[in-house]
Design an enzyme around this catalytic site. Structure first.
Site, PDB file in Angstrom:
ATOM      1  N   CYS A 330      -0.407  -7.373   0.436  1.00  0.00           N
ATOM      2  CA  CYS A 330      -0.377  -6.129   1.198  1.00  0.00           C
ATOM      3  C   CYS A 330      -1.688  -5.399   0.899  1.00  0.00           C
ATOM      4  CB  CYS A 330       1.102  -5.266   1.242  1.00  0.00           C
ATOM      5  SG  CYS A 330       1.409  -4.927  -0.547  1.00  0.00           S
ATOM      6  N   ARG A 336       5.190  -4.044  -0.525  1.00  0.00           N
ATOM      7  CA  ARG A 336       5.583  -4.712   0.592  1.00  0.00           C
ATOM      8  C   ARG A 336       5.608  -6.239   0.100  1.00  0.00           C
ATOM      9  NH1 ARG A 336       1.710  -2.491   5.034  1.00  0.00           N
ATOM     10  NH2 ARG A 336       0.392  -1.991   3.273  1.00  0.00           N
TER      11      ARG A 336
END
Length: 650
Positions: A330, A336
């Protein structure tokens, strides 16, 4: 060892005192979560306050990796390579089991890998270089941050030059510089060519082919300045030889909404119209054909569907027939990125494909400790802001229990030969759980869904055959429903009235779970085509092995996909059925119902929820001083006309 297992069992039962009886050299999951929620891990602080706990966490991770793999350790003492990567970076070389050790083995030389890491570390945001973390079928699944922008790159380069006495330590050893390297160093992009060139060399050395970018931006813009970039917008097209996948996924700040909605991800849709969102979903066509997903609708997916579909994509990449590795990143690579790395690790483990000797509490410990804590996830900060992406990750396991997320390459039954006798109960019994479908039609107590593979001739459409009991009112229902699974099996069994169980709630839970399942339910057709036959009773003269006579079945009605009763068949009391219903849960194939995968993931999720609730808890949002300052700066930037976004970098 026994103490660790006892502690894990206690944590899964929700005991906050799970550490009471375990040996001092090991921490249970509860203590790990307490440490995680108290402070952010930094490699340079490992020997300071709380260092003994961190050391025990690190040793526990090494021990768990060593159960199934032979590995080398890349030292990151005091954060010399990266300040928020593990001090002992594990490089998995091959599986240590007798069965697998000669099947897949890494060809990477650790000394050369270490050299490339040192040379390439400045190419990516915060120095978070490409790091292999999962080994599957000889392929390296890697994680990192995105590419560093010119501001960070030149800033770090100047910092290193100044504090190293004028020597740039990243490029001090130049004995292996090739003519290609020299050519890259010409022109205005000298520094970009150099650091990104080494980043590309590292990717190639790890045989990485697929790069999955989770950023919703092409470049991260902060206070009007590009602070990071990404491979997909590299002007010199340096990463053109890789297969780039832009799969934009909301940042950690979006999970504040998840918390505010009482931790309900169903129906929570990201706002794709925000001005900073400029990275569209982009996946090469040849990678999407087998998934049967309408990718053009990605902006309409809720958080459950989006996470499910992205995970399916990643699993299809790592389970492909080639030997290519995968990189997931990410922006900073600590929110993430660990979300999808953890889901990949747990999904493959649940299939029995990696970490095969680890129990549910052990794989949970390893995932929390290594993928999240030791790789720098800022749980303290995220909790203070209500951005509970960490909790979402493990609670989400209930949505990936079905076989459609399995990486096991089993041959699907695409069609069945026509027969005069129609389907017998044995046919239903022998169907795999994947093919049994879900309870999607109103009023159904049991539905059988035959799935079709795209393009397969003679295969079944998504048409449900429902068996509805039509016995006496005194019949009770034995229901097996799991709200954690997108697909549930409901079977009605007549019982004495005293054994009656509440059924409406279980049915509602099953349907709620089914409705949240990816886009699988979107593919059901309710056209009322010719129904399948009711399963016929076998002759009494030819019972199946292990079958027994049953006298409590009554009559059954056949309902089409549209819900109309077509005909009635009666199962006589002297019929021999392919399974029986003892008072306790039977071991028959239809009611054994829980697959190993589902059982494993449910145990991991249950253990996490128990430990999390007894340590961290589901907290109310508290104001964050750093967030307030960032908000003031953002307001100032907007006031002077600069383009900016939230201060949370993911």
């Amino acid at each position: 060892m026994a103490g660790a297992r006892a502690a894990a069992a206690a944590a899964s039962a929700g005991s906050s005192a799970s550490s009471g009886n375990q040996p001092p050299q090991e921490l249970g999951l509860g203590e790990l979560l307490e440490e995680f929620s108290r402070t952010q891990y930094r490699a340079k602080d490992g020997s300071g306050t709380g260092g003994s706990k961190v050391e025990r966490i690190e040793k526990r991770c090494l021990e768990l990796f060593g159960r199934d793999y032979c590995f080398s350790v890349i030292p990151n003492t005091n954060g010399d390579i990266c300040g928020h990567y593990p001090r002992h970076i594990v490089f998995l070389e091959y599986e240590s089991s007798e069965k697998e050790k000669d099947t897949f083995e890494s060809t990477v030389q650790v000394s050369k890998l270490q050299d490339l890491i040192h040379r390439s570390k400045m190419a990516r945001c915060r120095g978070r270089f490409v790091c292999p973390v999962i080994l599957f079928k000889g392929k390296h699944i890697c994680r990192s941050a995105t590419l560093a922008g010119w501001g960070e790159l030149y800033g770090r380069s100047g910092y290193n030059y100044f504090f190293s006495g004028g020597a740039d330590d990243a490029w001090a050893d130049v004995e292996d510089v090739t003519e290609e390297d020299c050519a890259l160093r010409s022109g205005d992009t000298h520094l970009f060519d150099k650091v990104r060139g080494y980043d590309i060399k590292l990717l190639r050395y790890l045989s990485v082919k697929y790069i999955c970018d989770l950023m919703v931006e092409n470049k991260k813009v902060k206070f009007g300045m590009n602070v990071t970039s990404s491979e997909k917008v590299d002007k010199a097209q340096r990463y053109a030889d890789f297969t780039l996948l832009s799969i934009p996924y909301p940042g950690c700040e979006f999970f504040k909404e998840y918390k505010d909605r009482d931790y309900m991800a169903e129906g929570l849709i990201f706002n794709w119209k925000q001005d900073y969102v400029d990275a569209p979903l982009s996946i090469p066509d040849f990678l999407t054909h087998s998934l049967n997903i309408d990718w053009s609708q990605y902006q309409c997916w809720d958080l459950v569907q989006q996470t499910q579909n992205y995970l399916k994509l990643l699993l299809s990449l790592v389970n492909s027939d080639d030997d290519s590795g995968l990189l997931v990143h990410c922006i900073s690579g600590w929110d993430r990125t660990p979300l999808f790395i953890s889901l990949l690790r747990l999904s493959l483990w649940a299939d029995g494909l990696i970490h095969t000797s680890l129990k549910p509490t052990e794989i949970l410990y390893l995932t929390v400790a290594y993928d999240w804590f030791l790789f720098g996830h800022m749980l303290v900060d995220r909790l203070s802001k209500g951005e509970e992406i960490f909790f979402f990750c493990f609670n989400f396991l209930k949505h990936i229990t079905s076989e459609e997320f399995s990486a096991l390459k089993t041959q699907r039954r695409k069609s069945l030969p026509a027969r005069d006798g129609g389907f017998t109960l044995e046919d239903i019994c022998m169907l795999r759980r994947k093919d049994r479908g879900s309870t999607t039609s109103l009023g159904s107590d049991f539905s059988l869904v035959m799935e079709s593979s795209p393009g397969a001739t003679g295969s079944f459409t998504y048409e449900a055959v429902e068996l509805v009991p039509a016995g006496a009112p005194t019949q009770a229902a034995w229901r097996k429903s799991h709200s954690s699974s997108p697909q549930s099996v409901l079977w009605n069994r007549p019982q004495p009235s005293e054994d009656r169980l509440p059924s409406q709630q279980g049915l509602a839970e099953a349907r709620s779970s089914s409705s949240s399942s990816s886009n699988h339910s979107d593919n059901f057709f309710r056209m009322g085509s010719s129904p399948l036959e009711v399963p016929k009773p076998r002759s009494v003269d030819h019972p199946l092995p292990g079958s027994s006579l049953s006298t409590d079945y009554g009559s059954w009605q056949m309902v089409t996909g549209c819900g109309s009763i077509q005909e009635r068949a009666v199962l006589h009391t002297d019929s021999s059925l392919p399974f029986s219903f003892p008072d306790e849960l039977p071991n028959s194939c239809l009611l054994a119902a829980l697959s190993d995968r589902e059982t494993r993931l449910q145990e991991v999720r249950s253990a996490f929820l128990a430990a999390y609730s007894s340590t961290v808890g589901l907290r109310a949002v508290a104001p964050s001083p750093s967030g307030a300052i960032g908000g003031l700066l953002e307001q100032f930037a907007r006031g002077v006309g600069l383009r900016s976004i939230s201060s949370n970098a993911l």
